[in-house]
Design an enzyme around this catalytic site. Structure first.
Site, PDB file in Angstrom:
ATOM      1  N   LYS A  12       3.164  -1.363  -0.205  1.00 44.17           N
ATOM      2  CA  LYS A  12       3.037  -0.725  -1.356  1.00 44.17           C
ATOM      3  C   LYS A  12       4.275   0.125  -1.944  1.00 44.17           C
ATOM      4  O   LYS A  12       4.628   0.097  -3.022  1.00 44.17           O
ATOM      5  CB  LYS A  12       1.909   0.472  -0.946  1.00 44.17           C
ATOM      6  CG  LYS A  12       0.686   0.166  -0.686  1.00 44.17           C
ATOM      7  CD  LYS A  12      -0.055   1.181  -0.343  1.00 44.17           C
ATOM      8  CE  LYS A  12       0.212   1.875   0.767  1.00 44.17           C
ATOM      9  NZ  LYS A  12       0.113   1.324   2.118  1.00 44.17           N
ATOM     10  N   THR A  13       5.136   0.616  -0.855  1.00 43.38           N
ATOM     11  CA  THR A  13       6.226   1.198  -1.501  1.00 43.38           C
ATOM     12  C   THR A  13       7.379   0.249  -2.059  1.00 43.38           C
ATOM     13  O   THR A  13       7.904   0.526  -3.084  1.00 43.38           O
ATOM     14  CB  THR A  13       6.864   1.955  -0.277  1.00 43.38           C
ATOM     15  OG1 THR A  13       6.037   3.073   0.121  1.00 43.38           O
ATOM     16  CG2 THR A  13       8.204   2.741  -0.657  1.00 43.38           C
ATOM     17  N   ASP A  49       3.664   7.171  -5.429  1.00 44.35           N
ATOM     18  CA  ASP A  49       3.448   6.535  -4.286  1.00 44.35           C
ATOM     19  C   ASP A  49       2.566   7.547  -3.277  1.00 44.35           C
ATOM     20  O   ASP A  49       2.437   8.696  -3.840  1.00 44.35           O
ATOM     21  CB  ASP A  49       4.793   6.399  -3.412  1.00 44.35           C
ATOM     22  CG  ASP A  49       4.705   5.635  -2.341  1.00 44.35           C
ATOM     23  OD1 ASP A  49       3.695   5.040  -1.990  1.00 44.35           O
ATOM     24  OD2 ASP A  49       5.834   5.351  -1.738  1.00 44.35           O
ATOM     25  N   GLU A  50       1.850   7.190  -2.275  1.00 41.89           N
ATOM     26  CA  GLU A  50       1.107   8.029  -1.704  1.00 41.89           C
ATOM     27  C   GLU A  50       0.040   8.861  -2.551  1.00 41.89           C
ATOM     28  O   GLU A  50      -0.227   9.939  -2.208  1.00 41.89           O
ATOM     29  CB  GLU A  50       1.888   9.015  -0.756  1.00 41.89           C
ATOM     30  CG  GLU A  50       2.894   8.399   0.078  1.00 41.89           C
ATOM     31  CD  GLU A  50       2.719   7.845   1.318  1.00 41.89           C
ATOM     32  OE1 GLU A  50       1.227   8.005   1.848  1.00 41.89           O
ATOM     33  OE2 GLU A  50       3.493   7.310   2.364  1.00 41.89           O
ATOM     34  N   GLN A  76      -4.929   6.626   4.787  1.00 43.13           N
ATOM     35  CA  GLN A  76      -3.635   7.483   5.047  1.00 43.13           C
ATOM     36  C   GLN A  76      -3.699   8.911   4.449  1.00 43.13           C
ATOM     37  O   GLN A  76      -2.797   9.400   4.565  1.00 43.13           O
ATOM     38  CB  GLN A  76      -2.655   6.870   4.962  1.00 43.13           C
ATOM     39  CG  GLN A  76      -2.489   5.496   6.038  1.00 43.13           C
ATOM     40  CD  GLN A  76      -0.811   4.994   5.673  1.00 43.13           C
ATOM     41  OE1 GLN A  76       0.009   5.438   6.230  1.00 43.13           O
ATOM     42  NE2 GLN A  76      -0.763   3.671   5.153  1.00 43.13           N
ATOM     43  N   ARG A 106       3.124   3.537  12.109  1.00 40.55           N
ATOM     44  CA  ARG A 106       4.819   3.646  12.036  1.00 40.55           C
ATOM     45  C   ARG A 106       5.446   2.664  12.990  1.00 40.55           C
ATOM     46  O   ARG A 106       6.638   2.567  12.538  1.00 40.55           O
ATOM     47  CB  ARG A 106       5.208   5.131  12.344  1.00 40.55           C
ATOM     48  CG  ARG A 106       4.523   6.450  11.605  1.00 40.55           C
ATOM     49  CD  ARG A 106       4.619   6.009  10.217  1.00 40.55           C
ATOM     50  NE  ARG A 106       3.236   5.467   9.568  1.00 40.55           N
ATOM     51  CZ  ARG A 106       3.209   4.951   8.415  1.00 40.55           C
ATOM     52  NH1 ARG A 106       4.384   4.671   7.645  1.00 40.55           N
ATOM     53  NH2 ARG A 106       2.090   4.298   8.129  1.00 40.55           N
TER      54      ARG A 106
HETATM   55  P1  ATP Z   1       3.037   2.734   4.300  1.00 36.33           P
HETATM   56  O1  ATP Z   1       1.439   2.563   4.109  1.00 36.33           O
HETATM   57  O2  ATP Z   1       3.112   3.174   5.566  1.00 36.33           O
HETATM   58  O3  ATP Z   1       3.584   3.615   3.329  1.00 36.33           O
HETATM   59  P2  ATP Z   1       3.678   0.433   2.612  1.00 36.33           P
HETATM   60  O4  ATP Z   1       2.523  -0.279   2.265  1.00 36.33           O
HETATM   61  O5  ATP Z   1       4.276   1.579   1.884  1.00 36.33           O
HETATM   62  O6  ATP Z   1       3.521   1.357   3.925  1.00 36.33           O
HETATM   63  P3  ATP Z   1       6.330  -0.794   2.811  1.00 36.33           P
HETATM   64  O7  ATP Z   1       6.775   0.409   3.697  1.00 36.33           O
HETATM   65  O8  ATP Z   1       6.641  -0.852   1.497  1.00 36.33           O
HETATM   66  O9  ATP Z   1       4.676  -0.663   3.220  1.00 36.33           O
HETATM   67  O10 ATP Z   1       6.487  -1.935   3.633  1.00 36.33           O
HETATM   68  C1  ATP Z   1       6.404  -2.144   5.182  1.00 36.33           C
HETATM   69  C2  ATP Z   1       7.718  -2.852   5.687  1.00 36.33           C
HETATM   70  O11 ATP Z   1       7.327  -4.320   5.414  1.00 36.33           O
HETATM   71  C3  ATP Z   1       8.932  -2.774   5.068  1.00 36.33           C
HETATM   72  O12 ATP Z   1       9.743  -2.866   6.021  1.00 36.33           O
HETATM   73  C4  ATP Z   1       8.930  -3.762   4.167  1.00 36.33           C
HETATM   74  O13 ATP Z   1      10.428  -4.009   3.828  1.00 36.33           O
HETATM   75  C5  ATP Z   1       8.460  -4.797   4.612  1.00 36.33           C
HETATM   76  N1  ATP Z   1       7.732  -5.894   3.612  1.00 36.33           N
HETATM   77  C6  ATP Z   1       6.723  -5.565   2.589  1.00 36.33           C
HETATM   78  N2  ATP Z   1       6.513  -6.675   2.057  1.00 36.33           N
HETATM   79  C7  ATP Z   1       7.114  -7.711   2.364  1.00 36.33           C
HETATM   80  C8  ATP Z   1       7.593  -9.126   2.133  1.00 36.33           C
HETATM   81  N3  ATP Z   1       6.680  -9.616   1.046  1.00 36.33           N
HETATM   82  N4  ATP Z   1       8.293  -9.815   2.811  1.00 36.33           N
HETATM   83  C9  ATP Z   1       9.243  -9.281   3.801  1.00 36.33           C
HETATM   84  N5  ATP Z   1       9.207  -7.831   4.243  1.00 36.33           N
HETATM   85  C10 ATP Z   1       8.187  -7.220   3.290  1.00 36.33           C
HETATM   86 MG    MG Z   2       4.761   3.519   1.728  1.00 39.93          MG
END
Ligand code: ATP
Ligand code: MG
Length: 723
Positions: free
Chosen positions: A35-36, A220-221, A251, A603
């Protein structure tokens, strides 16, 4: 620039979100699904491919650390620094607006931000002034009430007492609190948001300006926005703004602070035609960790429902350690950290997470003993330490004499003969004349006080005036240096005995370095001093970690939101601690705790440890607990228990030679000793029995002493006292 780099390394769903049409978009997805990452890529996409000016973007994240990271990731995607891009937390952005438009917001130019500690102190003083019994009207409850109303966007005049006298009193206190803040130019955290909202609501032109400017609103969030934050976004978006929000209902962990996950549904109603994108592939964790998290969160009934998958490796089982007590738990963690570091890993890749701040102390002590550098995020941060707040209060007074909370804090610190009675006189004078304490002090000094007390007060007023004059032309850093010395704080703490005083002096000197390292933003319309003070109140310590060496990360699970680490310890997995006692009986509260556990587990990228202690001393009390119910909710197949070397309590049988006298473990005592038993040794002090072996005269115990560390002792010589 070719468009591909921005879309590279995104999966189809992520790509769909990043390139979504220019209308409202909601990305709803589980932890670690990107997402981020999508948010960052969306910003870069808008700038680089859609040709949107960075000025037209507003990005909101949860912490300042996350904001800094977001900026640097956008810049690295674009390959160039981007200026005029507003990225920050809701509080940070609101603050920025209020600084720019203080007049329209009805604030003095040099308004000060007060943190929740200051706020509480102010409420206590208010009760005292009004002669209201603070056991009947608990300051914390009043604080909670005030902030809760502000988070809902409500001023005292909006509130109805419904004929309830208690509520009427609360509303009256809220009203008086507002008056004090208004007089002193004080703004608490909730006020930042509320006032920024009112600023737009009541200034059509200003709102129109910002609506024209910020076309794209990235959040975000999103699941953790509260009512006033959401209202702020909505009013800014109007009918022309294009919100792009990402979040995860699983979350949502700030309900207790007014966050409403329902905003996810509300959003789709408020912005009809929203593009909804779901992401389901997790890129962060091993399959084992992810499956465990999925199984846990499946126990919650109020969910939007989604499952995450990964095509990554299964990885290792989650390790579960049952400790005798909190020290044993800390030792276990230290042992694993040592291995981790010895294997050539970065310390910063390891995180120790816990439910409540107070748990960090024992862990910190063990880390210090083991000489492993660490850093605590949140908790008692640098800027929250008493001596730092003293110094900041002097600086605040220099900047604004009407700042009553700063005045009260340092009027007699260091002690200068201004007693409680004198302060009381100032307060009543100030109350009677509706004026700040500063003026009251001057007035009563010339009139009501004995000459000795009057001299003391005048001397204080003089110090402040002189400091203001002498430092007006100095750099921020020299100013801080001047103030900590001339205020007498340094000398005062030097006299305080032992390590504590020394640490306080060090911290004060550290404040000078903090001022030195502080980069004032030339675009801001306030003095560097005011900016520094706002920074201290708002960003409490977060920035420090970067400048430090590679160190293990300690924080609460709440603070860990959005972050990821290869190695994670979740400590204190005990019922009563986590889930927290006050949530156990409340189904909604329990679900929120479970979401917090879900946040904690997710995490971890590769290795996850869960630890709990059968006995824990916390807040000076011994607690005996069961393993957290959340552990039982994770299927066994994902967990591997690490047994302590000796299992459960086992009495040591030794041949009786004489009866034990009192509580002493006499040589050859027949008293059974338990693992986990607290004992005292004449030389090594207090400790806990970790292990025992042998019989009779050869019986030995391993004791973990609080200060002397772990030692093996022969029972018949050790003369241990049971505690
Ligand atoms: P959270 O809910 O904990 O905030 P999130 O959904 O924001 O998580 P991110 O932090 O954006 O998730 O991504 C999680 C990890 O996966 C990061 O290390 C990110 O770089 C990696 N990642 C996400 N998408 C891809 C992708 N398509 N290919 C490779 N790595 C990815
Ligand atoms: Mg995130």
């Amino acid at each position: 620039m070719d468009v591909t780099p921005i879309l590279e390394s995104l999966n189809d769903a992520q790509r769909q979100a990043v390139t979504a049409p220019a209308k409202s978009t909601l990305v709803i997805a589980g932890a670690g699904s990107g997402k981020t990452r999508v948010l960052v890529h969306r910003a870069a996409w808008l700038i680089d491919v859609e040709g949107i000016s960075p000025q037209s973007l507003l990005a909101v994240t949860f912490t300042n650390k996350a904001a800094a990271e977001m900026r640097s990731r956008i810049e690295s995607l674009l390959g160039t620094p981007v200026n005029h891009l507003w990225i920050g937390t809701f509080h940070g952005l609101a603050h920025r607006l209020l600084r720019r438009h203080w007049r329209e917001a009805g604030l003095p130019q040099n308004f000060q931000i007060i943190d929740s500690d200051d706020q509480l102190r102010l409420i206590k003083r208010l009760l005292k002034n009004l002669e209201i019994d603070d056991s009947r009207w608990v300051p914390r409850d009043i604080q909670y009430f005030i902030n809760g109303q502000k988070d809902e966007g409500l001023r005292p005049q909006h509130l109805d007492d419904d004929g309830d006298p208690d509520r009427r009193q609360m509303i009256a206190l809220y009203q008086s609190y507002e008056e004090i803040c208004g007089r002193g130019g004080l703004v608490d955290f909730a006020e930042l948001l509320l006032r920024a909202h009112e600023l737009w609501r009541d200034n059509a032109e200003l709102l129109a300006h910002y609506r024209r400017r910020f076309q794209h609103l990235l959040v975000d969030e999103f699941q953790d926005t509260n009512a006033i934050q959401y209202a702020w976004l909505r009013i800014l978006a109007g009918t022309t703004g294009i919100p792009f929000v990402v979040g995860d209902d699983d979350q949502s962990i700030y309900r207790w602070r007014g966050a409403r996950v329902e905003h996810i549904h509300q959003f789709q109603k408020d912005f009809p035609g929203t593009t909804v994108v779901k992401l389901e592939q997790n890129y962060r964790s091993t399959a084992t960790i992810l499956n465990a998290a999925n199984a846990l969160i499946a126990n919650n009934s109020s969910r939007m429902g989604k499952n995450l998958w990964t095509d990554g490796a299964d990885g290792e089982a989650i390790k579960l350690y049952s400790a005798y007590n909190e020290r044993d738990e800390a030792d276990f963690v230290i042992g694993r950290l040592r291995d981790w570091i010895a294997q050539g890993n970065l310390r910063a890749d390891a995180a120790i997470l816990y439910r409540s701040n107070a748990q960090s102390r024992v862990l910190e002590e063990s880390l210090i003993n083991a000489r492993i550098p660490y850093r605590v995020y949140g908790g008692l941060r640098f800027f929250e330490r008493a001596e730092i707040k003293d110094a900041l209060a002097y600086l605040r007074l220099i900047s604004n004499r009407d700042d009553d909370s700063a005045f009260e804090r340092v009027v007699n610190r260091p002690t200068r003969g201004i007693g409680a009675r004198t302060v009381e006189l100032m307060r009543s004078w100030a109350r009677a004349n509706s004026c700040p304490l500063w003026r009251a002090a001057g007035a009563i000094a010339s009139d009501e006080l004995s000459s000795r007390a009057a001299n003391a007060v005048l001397a204080f007023l003089n110090i402040i005036e002189r400091m203001a004059r002498d430092t007006a032309e100095l750099s921020l850093e020299d100013r801080v240096d001047h103030v900590i010395h001339t205020s007498g704080l340094i000398d005062f703490f030097k006299k305080e005995k032992g390590e504590k005083g020394e640490t306080r002096v060090e911290n004060l000197l550290e404040l000078v370095s903090a001022a030195k390292g502080f980069k004032a933003d030339p675009a801001e319309e306030m003095s560097p001093l005011d900016e520094f003070l706002s920074h201290a109140a708002l960003e409490a310590g977060e920035g420090q970690a970067d400048a430090w060496e590679d160190c293990v990360q300690l924080m609460t699970m709440h603070s860990a939101k959005g972050l990821e680490f290869p190695l994670v310890f979740l400590c204190g997995m005990e019922d009563g601690l986590f889930p927290h006692q006050r949530s156990i009986a409340d189904p909604q509260g329990l679900e929120e705790e479970r979401r917090l556990c879900y946040v904690g587990i997710t995490r971890a990228k590769q290795y996850l440890y869960l630890t709990y202690a059968e006995q824990r001393r916390l807040h000076g009390m011994d607690n005996y607990s069961q393993a957290s119910r959340f552990i039982a909710e994770i299927p066994d197949e994902y967990i591997e228990e690490i047994r302590p070397r000796v299992q459960v309590s086992r009495p040591v049988q030794t041949t009786p030679r004489r009866r034990p006298s009192g509580g002493s473990l006499a040589p050859g005592s027949d008293m059974g000793i338990r693992l986990g038993q607290r004992v005292r040794h004449i030389k090594f002090g207090d400790g806990v029995i970790l292990n025992c072996e042998g019989q009779g005269a050869h019986a030995r115990v391993e004791v973990n002493f609080e200060t002397a560390g772990t030692k093996w002792l022969v029972l018949s010589y050790a003369n241990l006292d049971l505690m």
